[in-house]
Write an enzyme that holds these catalytic residues in place. Structure first.
Site, PDB file in Angstrom:
ATOM      1  N   HIS A   1       0.839  -1.205   0.000  1.00  0.00           N
ATOM      2  CA  HIS A   1       0.000   0.000   0.000  1.00  0.00           C
ATOM      3  C   HIS A   1       0.876   1.259   0.000  1.00  0.00           C
ATOM      4  O   HIS A   1       0.591   2.220  -0.709  1.00  0.00           O
ATOM      5  CB  HIS A   1      -0.903   0.043   1.245  1.00  0.00           C
ATOM      6  CG  HIS A   1      -1.947  -1.027   1.309  1.00  0.00           C
ATOM      7  ND1 HIS A   1      -2.092  -1.862   2.397  1.00  0.00           N
ATOM      8  CD2 HIS A   1      -2.910  -1.401   0.425  1.00  0.00           C
ATOM      9  CE1 HIS A   1      -3.102  -2.689   2.179  1.00  0.00           C
ATOM     10  NE2 HIS A   1      -3.611  -2.437   1.001  1.00  0.00           N
TER      11      HIS A   1
ATOM     12  N   LYS B   1     -16.406  -7.891   5.311  1.00  0.00           N
ATOM     13  CA  LYS B   1     -15.088  -8.518   5.226  1.00  0.00           C
ATOM     14  C   LYS B   1     -14.564  -8.942   6.591  1.00  0.00           C
ATOM     15  O   LYS B   1     -13.482  -9.509   6.674  1.00  0.00           O
ATOM     16  CB  LYS B   1     -14.096  -7.555   4.566  1.00  0.00           C
ATOM     17  CG  LYS B   1     -14.342  -7.376   3.087  1.00  0.00           C
ATOM     18  CD  LYS B   1     -13.132  -6.813   2.388  1.00  0.00           C
ATOM     19  CE  LYS B   1     -13.336  -6.836   0.882  1.00  0.00           C
ATOM     20  NZ  LYS B   1     -12.268  -6.123   0.181  1.00  0.00           N
TER      21      LYS B   1
ATOM     22  N   ARG C   1      -1.596  -6.045  -8.667  1.00  0.00           N
ATOM     23  CA  ARG C   1      -0.452  -6.891  -8.353  1.00  0.00           C
ATOM     24  C   ARG C   1      -0.226  -7.946  -9.404  1.00  0.00           C
ATOM     25  O   ARG C   1       0.874  -8.199  -9.832  1.00  0.00           O
ATOM     26  CB  ARG C   1      -0.656  -7.581  -6.998  1.00  0.00           C
ATOM     27  CG  ARG C   1      -0.469  -6.659  -5.835  1.00  0.00           C
ATOM     28  CD  ARG C   1      -1.094  -7.209  -4.604  1.00  0.00           C
ATOM     29  NE  ARG C   1      -2.538  -7.176  -4.708  1.00  0.00           N
ATOM     30  CZ  ARG C   1      -3.352  -7.365  -3.690  1.00  0.00           C
ATOM     31  NH1 ARG C   1      -2.852  -7.651  -2.504  1.00  0.00           N
ATOM     32  NH2 ARG C   1      -4.639  -7.294  -3.848  1.00  0.00           N
TER      33      ARG C   1
ATOM     34  N   SER D   1      -2.741  -7.832   2.545  1.00  0.00           N
ATOM     35  CA  SER D   1      -3.076  -7.761   3.968  1.00  0.00           C
ATOM     36  C   SER D   1      -3.477  -9.152   4.470  1.00  0.00           C
ATOM     37  O   SER D   1      -3.128  -9.549   5.585  1.00  0.00           O
ATOM     38  CB  SER D   1      -4.233  -6.783   4.197  1.00  0.00           C
ATOM     39  OG  SER D   1      -3.870  -5.498   3.788  1.00  0.00           O
TER      40      SER D   1
HETATM   41  P1  ADP Z   1      -9.721  -3.835  -0.818  1.00  0.00           P
HETATM   42  O1  ADP Z   1     -10.448  -4.581   0.229  1.00  0.00           O
HETATM   43  O2  ADP Z   1     -10.437  -2.641  -1.351  1.00  0.00           O
HETATM   44  O3  ADP Z   1      -9.119  -4.662  -1.923  1.00  0.00           O
HETATM   45  P2  ADP Z   1      -7.060  -3.575   0.202  1.00  0.00           P
HETATM   46  O4  ADP Z   1      -6.638  -2.833   1.408  1.00  0.00           O
HETATM   47  O5  ADP Z   1      -6.842  -5.043   0.193  1.00  0.00           O
HETATM   48  O6  ADP Z   1      -8.541  -3.182  -0.006  1.00  0.00           O
HETATM   49  O7  ADP Z   1      -6.366  -2.955  -1.065  1.00  0.00           O
HETATM   50  C1  ADP Z   1      -6.553  -1.613  -1.442  1.00  0.00           C
HETATM   51  C2  ADP Z   1      -5.914  -1.398  -2.791  1.00  0.00           C
HETATM   52  O8  ADP Z   1      -4.518  -1.580  -2.668  1.00  0.00           O
HETATM   53  C3  ADP Z   1      -6.363  -2.364  -3.878  1.00  0.00           C
HETATM   54  O9  ADP Z   1      -6.370  -1.667  -5.110  1.00  0.00           O
HETATM   55  C4  ADP Z   1      -5.304  -3.412  -3.895  1.00  0.00           C
HETATM   56  O10 ADP Z   1      -5.166  -4.021  -5.152  1.00  0.00           O
HETATM   57  C5  ADP Z   1      -4.085  -2.547  -3.580  1.00  0.00           C
HETATM   58  N1  ADP Z   1      -3.025  -3.340  -2.972  1.00  0.00           N
HETATM   59  C6  ADP Z   1      -3.058  -4.125  -1.887  1.00  0.00           C
HETATM   60  N2  ADP Z   1      -1.876  -4.705  -1.637  1.00  0.00           N
HETATM   61  C7  ADP Z   1      -1.050  -4.264  -2.620  1.00  0.00           C
HETATM   62  C8  ADP Z   1       0.302  -4.528  -2.975  1.00  0.00           C
HETATM   63  N3  ADP Z   1       1.061  -5.383  -2.280  1.00  0.00           N
HETATM   64  N4  ADP Z   1       0.797  -3.909  -4.042  1.00  0.00           N
HETATM   65  C9  ADP Z   1       0.023  -3.075  -4.777  1.00  0.00           C
HETATM   66  N5  ADP Z   1      -1.247  -2.803  -4.529  1.00  0.00           N
HETATM   67  C10 ADP Z   1      -1.787  -3.384  -3.475  1.00  0.00           C
END
Ligand code: ADP
Length: 159
Positions: A17, A41, A90, A128
């Protein structure tokens, strides 16, 4: 003022992030990291905890703001006068869901553009969900998340 919203659950914030935030803030005057309170979630961290961990990690960057995401994303973007939504991509596995979301958001409001940013390769396998799983099983997550998140995970799992 070019403003973008970076929405997500951030349960918890990871180095992936942070990489996306760093890229986005170079492209926009202001980036609003918007935390969704998605009970469906069943997050490990409460909304307050997730906001707090983000404040500790990106809160001091001058063109980054942390907010709670309320309601529809496109409505939130309009209210904040943001012309873009940032999402991280990703792998191909992210694509289908992200594509559907982006086109649905465009249908709801054609003015807000979705922009996909790719993280550094070493973060492409980071999520996450996987970080929580490793921490729950007693693994070391310190190279995947900021130090305050490692401490928060250890506290959650009584370590
Ligand atoms: P959501 O539940 O909306 O997917 P996340 O917190 O899991 O929320 O992710 C928020 C955003 O960050 C999403 O666009 C996700 O693809 C991106 N994201 C999460 N982890 C990574 C990572 N390791 N590298 C790049 N983008 C990421």
């Amino acid at each position: 003022m070019r403003r973008a919203i970076y929405p997500g659950s951030f349960d918890p914030v990871t180095n992936g992030h942070l990489d996306v935030v760093e890229r986005a803030r170079k492209l926009f005057d202001e980036v609003i990291v918007a935390v969704a309170d998605n009970d469906e979630k069943q997050p490990l961290f409460s909304l307050r905890e997730r906001l707090d961990l983000l404040r500790k990690t990106v809160g001091r960057i001058d063109n980054v703001r942390i907010a709670q995401l309320k309601g529809l994303l496109v409505e939130f973007a309009k209210a904040e006068k943001a012309g873009a939504v940032i999402r991280g991509l990703r792998a191909v596995s992210d694509f289908e869901f992200e594509f559907q979301m982006a086109l649905m958001n465009r249908k709801l409001d054609a003015v807000v553009e979705t922009i996909f940013l790719m993280p550094k390769e070493e973060y492409t396998y980071l999520s996450s969900r996987i970080v929580k799983e490793i921490a729950r099983l007693g693994g070391d997550v310190s190279s995947f998340v900021p130090a305050c998140v490692t401490r928060a995970l250890n506290r959650k799992f009584n370590r």
